[in-house]
Design an enzyme around this catalytic site. Sequence first.
Site, PDB file in Angstrom:
ATOM      1  CD  GLU A  93      11.688  19.307  83.596  1.00 40.64           C
ATOM      2  OE1 GLU A  93      11.681  18.177  84.132  1.00 40.64           O
ATOM      3  OE2 GLU A  93      12.049  19.483  82.421  1.00 40.64           O
ATOM      4  CG  ASP A 103      15.251  11.743  82.750  1.00 40.16           C
ATOM      5  OD1 ASP A 103      16.193  11.336  82.018  1.00 40.16           O
ATOM      6  OD2 ASP A 103      14.118  11.987  82.306  1.00 40.16           O
ATOM      7  CE1 TYR A 119      15.771  15.657  84.295  1.00 38.22           C
ATOM      8  CE2 TYR A 119      13.853  16.113  85.682  1.00 38.22           C
ATOM      9  CZ  TYR A 119      14.429  15.968  84.415  1.00 38.22           C
ATOM     10  OH  TYR A 119      13.664  16.160  83.296  1.00 38.22           O
TER      11      TYR A 119
END
Length: 356
Positions: free
Chosen positions: A45, A143, A125
């Site tokens: 991520e 996102d 996020y």
Amino acid sequence: MKHENLTSEMMFMEIQEPLLKWYRENARDLPWRRTNDPYRIWISEIMLQQTRVAAVLGYYARFLEAFPTVQILAEAPEEQLMKLWEGLGYYSRARNLQRAAQVIAKQGFPDTYEDLLKLPGIGDYTASAIASAAFGRREAAVDGNVLRVATRIADCHDDILDVKVKKAIREQVQAIMPDTAAEIRIFNQAMMELGATVCVPNGAPKCESCPVKDICLSRQRGTSENLPVKKAKKERKVEEKTVLLLLRDGKVALRKRPNAGLLAGLWEFPNVEGTLDEQAVPAAVEALRLTPKAWRSKQSAKHIFSHVEWHMTGYTLEVTGEGVDELLWVDAEELTAHAVPSAFSRYYAEAKEQLK
């Protein structure tokens, strides 16, 4: 349409089943999707922030080979970490990874959205993405892909850079998330995958391949290509620089950037502000307590950051003299061991060629 009307306009409960079915049949096979390990999901991520999937794949594999556990990452030499990150950009991500790893190594990996947010480098996020994918928490990860999908389905023309609009969309997506951990783990991925591969940016979406095309209001109204709405960004600031590629006795000069600010703590070729012509370069070299001996080449390059552009003019020179203490002289092999950001890639390639 105002953001407060978003909920009533979005028939989102109808998308869950066809979306998950489509994802199971069409999702790209990516290594971070084959694991529930929070460490590996977290690394992916962070790498995927502002970076394309294709660019991340190789870095992800090399990073985990070098740092297979959070403990090893926490204890890694910074120079090794920066070298492995070289070319990915946004280097503060790597430093925050290590800072967070040092916290996790002592306290364990947090498993809730609220506790994940406390880690360096993790925002709304990323906390949601890790909490859902690794721990099956019912947290919507919103996102740019999800914002695009949501506004097109709802035919919402509000500015997605508005905090209130983002919050409204997150609440709506959260409301339609599945209840079981197994489906929660893939729901956010499915929304993002739809935006990345079907409901694509910068042009017409591939509506014929969309599992929720019959629900999509912007498709019905012909407005898809106008969405999402974003207010125009400020123009990037342009900075002119002169890069000095200084060669001495088979070595090239590097210096370390300051520990704060853009590209903090990385290695660079000496440079000065402004565009110097050939008549002005000798004085810049002499300021480094060096004397120009012979001119080799001149190269121009440009590098674009999120908020600034560097327009660079570079000169390759042979020099003599002791030089200031801040300069580090390295040969070809030593050069490859130092993390030089991609902003200087044109000059890095030139240095390697000159040092052959």
